[in-house]
Each structure stands twice: as C-alpha cells, then as structure tokens.
Write a protein that holds these residues in place. Structure first.
Motif, PDB file in Angstrom:
ATOM      1  N   GLU A 232      13.858 -18.433  13.251  1.00 60.89           N
ATOM      2  CA  GLU A 232      14.804 -17.636  12.931  1.00 60.89           C
ATOM      3  C   GLU A 232      15.092 -16.262  13.672  1.00 60.89           C
ATOM      4  N   HIS A 233      13.761 -15.851  14.052  1.00 64.39           N
ATOM      5  CA  HIS A 233      13.701 -14.729  14.968  1.00 64.39           C
ATOM      6  C   HIS A 233      13.717 -14.903  16.452  1.00 64.39           C
TER       7      HIS A 233
ATOM      8  N   CYS B 129      21.072 -15.455  21.385  1.00 59.40           N
ATOM      9  CA  CYS B 129      20.910 -14.387  20.275  1.00 59.40           C
ATOM     10  C   CYS B 129      21.898 -13.342  20.480  1.00 59.40           C
TER      11      CYS B 129
ATOM     12  N   SER C  52      16.715 -11.092  13.891  1.00 52.71           N
ATOM     13  CA  SER C  52      17.238 -12.536  13.358  1.00 52.71           C
ATOM     14  C   SER C  52      18.263 -13.081  14.569  1.00 52.71           C
TER      15      SER C  52
ATOM     16  N   ILE D 104      21.925 -20.285   9.000  1.00 54.69           N
ATOM     17  CA  ILE D 104      20.336 -20.169   8.275  1.00 54.69           C
ATOM     18  C   ILE D 104      20.274 -20.927   7.207  1.00 54.69           C
TER      19      ILE D 104
ATOM     20  N   ASN E 258      12.489  -9.887  18.168  1.00 53.81           N
ATOM     21  CA  ASN E 258      12.101 -10.320  16.926  1.00 53.81           C
ATOM     22  C   ASN E 258      13.388  -9.926  15.760  1.00 53.81           C
TER      23      ASN E 258
ATOM     24  N   GLU F  73      20.621 -14.992  13.119  1.00 50.35           N
ATOM     25  CA  GLU F  73      21.799 -15.377  12.228  1.00 50.35           C
ATOM     26  C   GLU F  73      23.062 -14.943  13.091  1.00 50.35           C
TER      27      GLU F  73
ATOM     28  N   ARG G 187      12.805 -18.848   6.702  1.00 50.67           N
ATOM     29  CA  ARG G 187      14.346 -18.995   7.095  1.00 50.67           C
ATOM     30  C   ARG G 187      14.315 -19.809   8.461  1.00 50.67           C
TER      31      ARG G 187
ATOM     32  N   LEU H 292      16.860 -21.265  11.643  1.00 51.90           N
ATOM     33  CA  LEU H 292      17.978 -21.329  12.368  1.00 51.90           C
ATOM     34  C   LEU H 292      18.342 -22.824  12.700  1.00 51.90           C
TER      35      LEU H 292
END
Length: 100
Positions: free
Chosen positions: A40-41, A61, A48, A18, A46, A50, A25, A27
């Motif tokens: 980022e989401h 994800c 993160s 990130i 929704n 990360e 933010r 990715l």
C-alpha cells in the motif's frame, strides 16, 4: 509468504482500491490483464497509494506521480529506483487468493 483468501471487492478495470489482508493494507488494481496486488505504500516517500491511477500495465502514486510496472513492480519514473513490492494473487469467483 502465506496464502490468504479474502472477499473480492467490486473493482472495475482501470481502478484501484485498498483492501485489508491479514491485518495489512494492500493496494489492489484491475487492468485488462487481470488483478494486481501490491504494498500500500509508495517506495518513493512511503505515502499511501490509496487513490492510485491505473494506466495500461502501470500504477501511479497519487502524491508525487511515481509510476511502477504492474508486471514486476519496477520503477518507471525518475523519482525513485526502488521497486513497488507485488503480491501474487488470483481471483476465484467472489474471493481473492493472495500470497502475503
């Protein structure tokens, strides 16, 4: 979109991180094909992205396993039909130009 230049963090192939770009933010993933920047989401729920896993030309994800193409953001799983928003980017030495 606005082009923004940020410091390029060290990022090995097959990894994600990130970064903050213009207060947002983002990715960042590195594959054999190069760097890929995205929202980022995860569009699935929704959460993160990360810690997302990078495999070949897709990103997964870490929460529910939804996978997305790093070529165009399209969903590669049955969890969602929503696409992941990608941001055009290019590395120049130790900086990254990204269109946010």
């Amino acid at each position: 979109m606005t082009k923004v230049t940020v410091a390029l963090p060290p990022l090995d192939e097959g990894r994600s991180a990130i970064i903050e770009v213009a207060g947002q933010r983002v990715l960042l993933c590195r594959t054999a094909a190069g760097l890929h920047a995205m929202d980022e989401h995860c569009p699935h729920q929704n959460f993160s992205m990360e810690g997302a896993r990078v495999r070949h030309n897709s990103v997964m994800c870490p929460h529910h396993g939804a996978r997305f193409s790093l070529e165009d953001g399209r969903s590669l799983s049955q969890l969602t039909t929503k696409a992941l928003r990608l941001f055009p980017c290019a590395a120049r030495g130790d900086v990254l130009d990204i269109d946010i």
